[in-house]
Enzyme design. Sequence first.
Site, PDB file in Angstrom:
ATOM      1  N   ASP A 196      17.784  52.142  19.797  1.00  0.00           N
ATOM      2  CA  ASP A 196      18.163  51.587  21.092  1.00  0.00           C
ATOM      3  C   ASP A 196      19.579  51.974  21.508  1.00  0.00           C
ATOM      4  O   ASP A 196      20.294  51.193  22.145  1.00  0.00           O
ATOM      5  CB  ASP A 196      18.003  50.056  21.094  1.00  0.00           C
ATOM      6  CG  ASP A 196      16.602  49.628  20.709  1.00  0.00           C
ATOM      7  OD1 ASP A 196      15.652  50.331  21.098  1.00  0.00           O
ATOM      8  OD2 ASP A 196      16.452  48.602  20.016  1.00  0.00           O
TER       9      ASP A 196
ATOM     10  N   LYS B 116      18.030  57.512  28.101  1.00  0.00           N
ATOM     11  CA  LYS B 116      18.913  57.830  29.227  1.00  0.00           C
ATOM     12  C   LYS B 116      19.530  59.212  29.068  1.00  0.00           C
ATOM     13  O   LYS B 116      19.589  59.995  30.018  1.00  0.00           O
ATOM     14  CB  LYS B 116      20.025  56.777  29.349  1.00  0.00           C
ATOM     15  CG  LYS B 116      21.022  57.225  30.382  1.00  0.00           C
ATOM     16  CD  LYS B 116      22.195  56.359  30.611  1.00  0.00           C
ATOM     17  CE  LYS B 116      23.194  57.188  31.417  1.00  0.00           C
ATOM     18  NZ  LYS B 116      24.138  56.416  32.157  1.00  0.00           N
TER      19      LYS B 116
ATOM     20  N   GLY C 220      20.275  54.285  23.574  1.00  0.00           N
ATOM     21  CA  GLY C 220      20.289  54.869  24.924  1.00  0.00           C
ATOM     22  C   GLY C 220      19.837  56.329  24.882  1.00  0.00           C
ATOM     23  O   GLY C 220      20.211  57.122  25.755  1.00  0.00           O
TER      24      GLY C 220
ATOM     25  N   HIS D 152      12.063  53.685  25.117  1.00  0.00           N
ATOM     26  CA  HIS D 152      13.185  54.421  25.721  1.00  0.00           C
ATOM     27  C   HIS D 152      13.246  54.102  27.210  1.00  0.00           C
ATOM     28  O   HIS D 152      12.292  54.361  27.942  1.00  0.00           O
ATOM     29  CB  HIS D 152      13.003  55.927  25.494  1.00  0.00           C
ATOM     30  CG  HIS D 152      13.038  56.309  24.037  1.00  0.00           C
ATOM     31  ND1 HIS D 152      12.858  57.589  23.595  1.00  0.00           N
ATOM     32  CD2 HIS D 152      13.256  55.564  22.929  1.00  0.00           C
ATOM     33  CE1 HIS D 152      12.951  57.613  22.269  1.00  0.00           C
ATOM     34  NE2 HIS D 152      13.193  56.393  21.841  1.00  0.00           N
TER      35      HIS D 152
HETATM   36  P1  GDP Z   1      16.700  54.074  23.329  1.00  0.00           P
HETATM   37  O1  GDP Z   1      15.566  53.454  22.571  1.00  0.00           O
HETATM   38  O2  GDP Z   1      17.705  54.705  22.424  1.00  0.00           O
HETATM   39  O3  GDP Z   1      16.253  55.010  24.413  1.00  0.00           O
HETATM   40  O4  GDP Z   1      17.451  52.865  24.045  1.00  0.00           O
HETATM   41  P2  GDP Z   1      16.758  51.623  24.841  1.00  0.00           P
HETATM   42  O5  GDP Z   1      16.257  52.136  26.132  1.00  0.00           O
HETATM   43  O6  GDP Z   1      15.811  50.902  23.967  1.00  0.00           O
HETATM   44  O7  GDP Z   1      17.986  50.663  25.000  1.00  0.00           O
HETATM   45  C1  GDP Z   1      19.132  51.051  25.696  1.00  0.00           C
HETATM   46  C2  GDP Z   1      19.340  50.083  26.873  1.00  0.00           C
HETATM   47  O8  GDP Z   1      20.641  50.277  27.405  1.00  0.00           O
HETATM   48  C3  GDP Z   1      18.386  50.338  28.031  1.00  0.00           C
HETATM   49  O9  GDP Z   1      18.132  49.118  28.662  1.00  0.00           O
HETATM   50  C4  GDP Z   1      19.196  51.258  28.945  1.00  0.00           C
HETATM   51  O10 GDP Z   1      18.800  51.168  30.303  1.00  0.00           O
HETATM   52  C5  GDP Z   1      20.574  50.717  28.752  1.00  0.00           C
HETATM   53  N1  GDP Z   1      21.670  51.683  28.875  1.00  0.00           N
HETATM   54  C6  GDP Z   1      21.720  52.993  28.497  1.00  0.00           C
HETATM   55  N2  GDP Z   1      22.960  53.466  28.670  1.00  0.00           N
HETATM   56  C7  GDP Z   1      23.704  52.461  29.169  1.00  0.00           C
HETATM   57  C8  GDP Z   1      25.085  52.320  29.526  1.00  0.00           C
HETATM   58  O11 GDP Z   1      25.889  53.227  29.392  1.00  0.00           O
HETATM   59  N3  GDP Z   1      25.474  51.084  29.958  1.00  0.00           N
HETATM   60  C9  GDP Z   1      24.629  50.023  30.088  1.00  0.00           C
HETATM   61  N4  GDP Z   1      25.119  48.876  30.528  1.00  0.00           N
HETATM   62  N5  GDP Z   1      23.331  50.120  29.749  1.00  0.00           N
HETATM   63  C10 GDP Z   1      22.888  51.321  29.297  1.00  0.00           C
HETATM   64  P1  IMO Z   2      13.892  53.299  19.666  1.00  0.00           P
HETATM   65  O1  IMO Z   2      13.309  54.697  19.719  1.00  0.00           O
HETATM   66  C1  IMO Z   2      14.985  49.730  17.391  1.00  0.00           C
HETATM   67  C2  IMO Z   2      12.712  48.994  13.704  1.00  0.00           C
HETATM   68  C3  IMO Z   2      11.889  47.729  13.813  1.00  0.00           C
HETATM   69  C4  IMO Z   2      11.849  47.312  12.352  1.00  0.00           C
HETATM   70  C5  IMO Z   2      11.751  48.639  11.625  1.00  0.00           C
HETATM   71  C6  IMO Z   2      10.351  49.032  11.218  1.00  0.00           C
HETATM   72  O2  IMO Z   2      13.578  52.474  20.845  1.00  0.00           O
HETATM   73  O3  IMO Z   2      15.346  53.379  19.320  1.00  0.00           O
HETATM   74  P2  IMO Z   2       8.183  49.787  12.556  1.00  0.00           P
HETATM   75  O4  IMO Z   2       7.407  49.099  13.632  1.00  0.00           O
HETATM   76  O5  IMO Z   2       8.699  51.132  12.946  1.00  0.00           O
HETATM   77  O6  IMO Z   2       7.453  49.827  11.237  1.00  0.00           O
HETATM   78  O7  IMO Z   2       9.465  48.827  12.295  1.00  0.00           O
HETATM   79  O8  IMO Z   2      12.278  49.622  12.510  1.00  0.00           O
HETATM   80  N1  IMO Z   2      12.510  49.958  14.809  1.00  0.00           N
HETATM   81  C7  IMO Z   2      13.312  50.065  15.862  1.00  0.00           C
HETATM   82  N2  IMO Z   2      14.394  49.344  16.231  1.00  0.00           N
HETATM   83  N3  IMO Z   2      14.572  50.771  18.144  1.00  0.00           N
HETATM   84  C8  IMO Z   2      13.514  51.511  17.776  1.00  0.00           C
HETATM   85  O9  IMO Z   2      13.114  52.617  18.434  1.00  0.00           O
HETATM   86  C9  IMO Z   2      12.811  51.144  16.609  1.00  0.00           C
HETATM   87  N4  IMO Z   2      11.733  51.645  15.970  1.00  0.00           N
HETATM   88  C10 IMO Z   2      11.557  50.905  14.868  1.00  0.00           C
HETATM   89  O10 IMO Z   2      12.528  46.774  14.635  1.00  0.00           O
HETATM   90  O11 IMO Z   2      13.068  46.706  11.991  1.00  0.00           O
HETATM   91 MG    MG Z   3      14.631  51.571  22.341  1.00  0.00          MG
END
Ligand code: GDP
Ligand code: IMO
Ligand code: MG
Length: 443
Positions: free
Chosen positions: A18, A23, A20, A46
């Site tokens: 998570d 993005k 970003g 994502h």
């Molecule tokens: P990913 O799994 O790595 O793609 O990340 P996620 O989408 O799960 O979580 C990142 C969150 O942060 C999302 O809600 C994005 O919209 C948000 N995000 C990404 N970059 C920024 C930033 O620079 N600032 C803020 N405030 N939010 C961001």
């Molecule tokens: P993105 O791509 C955050 C974590 C789960 C759990 C562990 C194992 O959005 O960054 P699983 O279901 O894969 O067997 O869970 O890994 N986990 C993540 N945490 N972002 C993710 O993906 C994750 N993918 C798996 O929360 O702790």
């Molecule tokens: Mg994510």
Amino acid sequence: MSEFDFTSTAVVGLQWGDEGKGKIVDWLTAEHDCIVRYNGGANAGHTVVVGSDRYALHLIPSGILSGHKTCIIGNGVVIDPFKLIEEIESLESRGIAIGDRLLISDRAHVVMPYHKEQDTVLEEALARSSGMDRSIGTTRRGIGPAYSDKVLRATAIRMGDLLDRNVLRQKLSVICPVRNAQLASMGSESTFDAEILTEQYAAIGDRLRSNITDTVYLLHDMVQEGRSILFEGANACLLDVDFGTYPYVTSSNCSTLGIPAGTGLPGSTIKRVIGIMKAYSTRVGGGPFPTELHDVEGDRIREAGNEYGTTAGRPRRCGWLDLVAVRYSAMVCGVDSIACTLFDVLQGFKRLKLCTAYRLPDGTTTDRFLPSAEQLATVEPVYEEFQGWNTDMNTIGSRQELPSQAREYLGRIEEFVGVPIDIVSIGPERTQVLADTTGAGSR
Ligand code: GDP
Ligand code: IMO
Ligand code: MG
């Protein structure tokens, strides 16, 4: 000519997910011809924000939003085909044409409904075990059981199998009785019927027939033609099954080391690795997290960063940036450049902390990450403190315009990790990026 002049790029998370990635992949898509997922499954979430539109992608590469790029789900991904269809339909209903722009490896493994049941039953058993919660906190998307079957071989189904009803029937007629017995022994009342599953999954195979192909040749042909590939990492380095905080990890190689095995392209294809790092740390699920905050500062990060999961909506655990962990991930992934995301979230804090070492129970310190989750759970973070800033990031047009305290914070990260920060993200929207290409070096 674009700002960045390079060919194939890998985007990888340097923390526990998570960061970003979605993005930054979306932002880099314009520079590439093809976007490929190489690991994970629908455990990933994502988020990409374009104007007032917000997209949450789980299996389909974030590059799909560009409208004309080729997107590939590589052999290293485990695919829940029903989730995939749901995602395709949801995107199409919002005007994103998919058609034959999405190609799916015939070697990618299928997440079956019994995998999700196994995931759930095991997590529940672990939560109750010996009076202690030993669950991993998985997404319950069947990821671990699907990868287990891949390694077991005889009980696995691949996307290519969905294209041949007879092959599928033969495999499921062996798998279902074995799986039903295993599930029953764990107290599950669910049973799975080979004939019903054959019909359901052969139908979905028919639906995806024109998308399922040998992506290994496809990718090699593209590279031969000089086309550039963007590798979209899912999950993150500290969740990598070999290099993360095992066993509190996911079941794939989510570091860049998973790219060759998850696509069939040699590592030499990757010309540049961009590590994605939040300006602080978060984690979802169980496992050690040395810099975790259980106080108002942690709550403040969670609220300011909207740190609630894209996939399951779970509140994320929040803490200060752990540079020992980030430097380790940058080393394992061979990172050339860092994108520091969610930087705007730190605005308004009086003071900030960066963890630059761990204090071990014997009183000594180390600046190296530890391979054992048990050991990592016993360390105390050693912090350097920094002054905060209170500048609205929307008024900032370049890295040089950042307040001196913010530049000091970023400078210390670059110095400690030994990698330049070339991208600073200051908001969720596609355009909220400060990019500095001067320190960028491609291979
Ligand atoms: P990913 O799994 O790595 O793609 O990340 P996620 O989408 O799960 O979580 C990142 C969150 O942060 C999302 O809600 C994005 O919209 C948000 N995000 C990404 N970059 C920024 C930033 O620079 N600032 C803020 N405030 N939010 C961001
Ligand atoms: P993105 O791509 C955050 C974590 C789960 C759990 C562990 C194992 O959005 O960054 P699983 O279901 O894969 O067997 O869970 O890994 N986990 C993540 N945490 N972002 C993710 O993906 C994750 N993918 C798996 O929360 O702790
Ligand atoms: Mg994510």
